[in-house]
Design a protein around this motif. Structure first.
Motif, mmCIF file in Angstrom:
data_model
loop_
_atom_site.group_PDB
_atom_site.id
_atom_site.type_symbol
_atom_site.label_atom_id
_atom_site.label_comp_id
_atom_site.label_asym_id
_atom_site.label_seq_id
_atom_site.Cartn_x
_atom_site.Cartn_y
_atom_site.Cartn_z
ATOM 1 N N VAL A 77 0.837 -1.205 0.000
ATOM 2 C CA VAL A 77 0.000 0.000 0.000
ATOM 3 C C VAL A 77 0.869 1.251 0.000
ATOM 4 O O VAL A 77 0.585 2.220 -0.722
ATOM 5 N N TRP A 78 1.932 1.244 0.790
ATOM 6 C CA TRP A 78 2.843 2.400 0.828
ATOM 7 C C TRP A 78 3.481 2.609 -0.540
ATOM 8 O O TRP A 78 3.635 3.744 -1.004
ATOM 9 N N SER A 79 3.846 1.525 -1.207
ATOM 10 C CA SER A 79 4.455 1.656 -2.532
ATOM 11 C C SER A 79 3.488 2.283 -3.523
ATOM 12 O O SER A 79 3.890 3.079 -4.381
ATOM 13 N N LEU A 80 2.207 1.938 -3.414
ATOM 14 C CA LEU A 80 1.206 2.543 -4.306
ATOM 15 C C LEU A 80 1.104 4.029 -4.066
ATOM 16 O O LEU A 80 1.025 4.825 -5.013
ATOM 17 N N TRP A 81 1.104 4.444 -2.805
ATOM 18 C CA TRP A 81 1.019 5.875 -2.483
ATOM 19 C C TRP A 81 2.250 6.614 -2.996
ATOM 20 O O TRP A 81 2.135 7.700 -3.582
ATOM 21 N N LEU A 82 3.442 6.020 -2.796
ATOM 22 C CA LEU A 82 4.662 6.657 -3.287
ATOM 23 C C LEU A 82 4.700 6.694 -4.809
ATOM 24 O O LEU A 82 5.182 7.662 -5.411
ATOM 25 N N ARG A 83 4.192 5.650 -5.448
ATOM 26 C CA ARG A 83 4.144 5.631 -6.908
ATOM 27 C C ARG A 83 3.268 6.761 -7.422
ATOM 28 O O ARG A 83 3.601 7.435 -8.409
ATOM 29 N N TRP A 84 2.152 6.974 -6.750
ATOM 30 C CA TRP A 84 1.228 8.052 -7.140
ATOM 31 C C TRP A 84 1.865 9.425 -6.925
ATOM 32 O O TRP A 84 1.680 10.330 -7.725
ATOM 33 N N ARG A 85 2.678 9.534 -5.851
ATOM 34 C CA ARG A 85 3.332 10.808 -5.561
ATOM 35 C C ARG A 85 4.649 10.981 -6.315
ATOM 36 O O ARG A 85 5.278 12.039 -6.221
ATOM 37 N N SER A 95 12.283 7.616 -1.883
ATOM 38 C CA SER A 95 11.970 7.651 -0.450
ATOM 39 C C SER A 95 12.908 6.712 0.313
ATOM 40 O O SER A 95 12.766 5.495 0.273
#
Length: 479
Positions: free
Chosen positions: A341-349, A355
């Motif tokens: 889930v964190w990777s998805l958020w970072l990918r979107w950002r 990071s």
């Protein structure tokens, strides 16, 4: 030896060897499929990054595959040397199942492995890709037969006992026993996740050291997509597996939950932490959430989970070990979901590859899949005790008639040899990982695809030459 009996030492020896062995097939299963995907993407897109990654991970696959074969041979011999009574009792079932594994999976892998590893510039692209796919399929078929045999020991059916021996009467029932589908899916998915985090940790290590290139980024990206999609699927499979275990091995569930008593008539709470005390028959220092145990395990608010006191003492597994091994597995699974889930958020950002806190987490999560597999196997196998074939044969009745001295010497010998042999192999594999993929092969050396010249035909030899070049360059820089 330390007050242990021959049975205890035999169990320790088997646990030690299987713990070493299982990490290699797990990575083999995942890497074989990963290589098939990489070569398929290269054939479709002709993007050099996929070919570069294929060459890189095929070297690691070769080393890992070799260690898996060697460690697996020891497992087969132990059935005859240390567990001869079990082999005599259940060999009519387990023997053919392991033979089917050799005749199908191992022969398939062995037949195409040489083409896969050494035929990149000797055969056409179609045949080479077909060979890679066949090796990947072979690893899945191998998992099928091994899990069929082990699952039958957990939930035996399709047999009769004649003259004190198991005789198969329905092979479909033997193979597709009640726990087999869930355990096959659970193990295969765990292997894919373990490989994904191994690959992701490798990419994170290189990015943290400042080595940022398309191949490294592709490694991390593909690994995180796998974590995001497959980790929640694994949790769902685990839930189904738990419901199946509750039906067929309720005492194992009671041990996993550290649940002792249903006398209060209340729904079962979920014990987050605690220390199951086998002597006092209670879980000490427990932290629990009311009703949640019933909700998770029975999907209801009023049903109770079986309690350990409902079963005779001699039929209970070691709840202390099973309780904590299960929680280690679940905790790591939840961390995997968090990483996805964190990777998805970072990918979107737009910060997936920059990071540093996330990259450090990926690095530390590298062995998490393998640790989770080991914890899951300890839960499964320790939770089956005191039975070697659940409900049919006790472990104490399955062991060979060896002395404590014999078992002590062989256990010590196994520990020394395994750490020397496989420690060296794992160290070499990690050295390959630290080297990283070579991304300039296509442009600077004119390397083409399968069937074309100037492609490395010997993965391990090529990797050694590359590492020697790196060592020479480092020496020159210091001088």
């Amino acid at each position: 030896m330390f007050g242990l009996e021959a049975l205890d030492l035999a169990r320790m020896q088997f646990a030690f060897t299987v713990s070493f062995h299982i990490i290699f097939p797990a990575i083999t299963i995942g890497l074989a499929s990963y290589l098939a995907v990489l070569e398929g993407l290269w054939l479709k897109t002709r993007q050099e990054v996929y070919r570069d990654l294929y060459h890189f991970w095929s070297k690691i696959f070769a080393v890992n595959f070799g260690m898996g074969v060697v460690s697996g041979l020891v497992m087969a011999y132990q059935f005859g040397t240390n567990w001869s009574a079990f082999s005599d009792f259940a060999g009519a079932v387990t023997g053919p199942l392991l033979t089917y594994e050799v005749l199908t999976a191992f022969f398939l892998e062995a037949g195409f492995l040489g083409v896969m590893l050494f035929g990149w510039n000797r055969v056409g692209p179609g045949l080479h890709f077909f060979s890679t796919v066949m090796v990947a399929i072979g690893t899945i078929i191998s998992t099928f037969w091994i899990l069929a045999s082990n699952s039958w020991m957990q939930t035996p059916q399709g047999h009769e006992i004649i003259d004190g021996r198991v005789v198969p009467v329905d092979w479909l029932a033997v193979i597709f026993n009640p726990s087999f589908p869930y355990r096959l899916l659970h193990m295969a998915t765990a292997a894919f996740l373990a490989t994904a985090f191994f690959v992701g940790a490798s990419a994170a290590w290189h990015l943290l050291r400042g080595r940022d290139n398309p191949a490294i980024r592709k490694m991390l990206s593909m690994a995180m997509w796998m974590a995001l999609i497959v980790a929640p699927v694994q949790a769902f499979i685990g839930d189904l597996h738990g419901l199946n275990t509750l039906k067929h091995q309720p005492v194992k569930i009671a041990a996993m939950e550290g649940h002792w008593d249903n006398s209060d008539g209340e729904p079962t709470p979920l014990i987050l932490f605690g220390w199951p005390d086998m002597e006092r028959e209670e879980t000490r220092f427990k932290v629990e959430i009311p009703f949640l145990g019933s909700i998770i395990l029975t999907h209801s608010l009023d049903k109770q989970v079986p309690a350990l006191k409902e079963f005779p003492k001699e039929d209970r597994p070691n709840a202390t070990v099973v309780f904590w091994s299960f929680r280690i597995m679940v905790a790591l699974g939840l961390l995997m979901i968090l990483v996805g889930v964190w990777s998805l958020w970072l990918r979107w950002r737009g910060g997936l590859f920059r990071s540093r806190p996330f990259l450090y987490l990926c690095l530390w999560m590298g062995p998490s899949g393998l640790i989770a597999i080991l914890a899951g196997w300890f839960t499964t196998e320790m939770g089956r005790q005191p039975w070697v074939v659940y409900g049919l044969m006790r472990t104490a009745d399955a062991v060979s008639n060896h002395s404590v001295t014999q078992m002590s010497l062989t256990l010590v010998a196994f520990v020394v040899v395994y750490f020397l042999l496989f420690g060296t192999g794992i160290g070499y594999m990690m050295r390959l990982v630290r080297k990283g993929p070579v991304t300039h092969e296509g442009k600077e050396q004119g390397i083409g695809g399968p069937g074309q010249h100037r492609t490395p035909a010997r993965p391990i030899s090529a990797s050694q030459e590359g590492m020697d070049d790196d060592d020479n360059a480092a020496t020159e820089a210091r001088n």
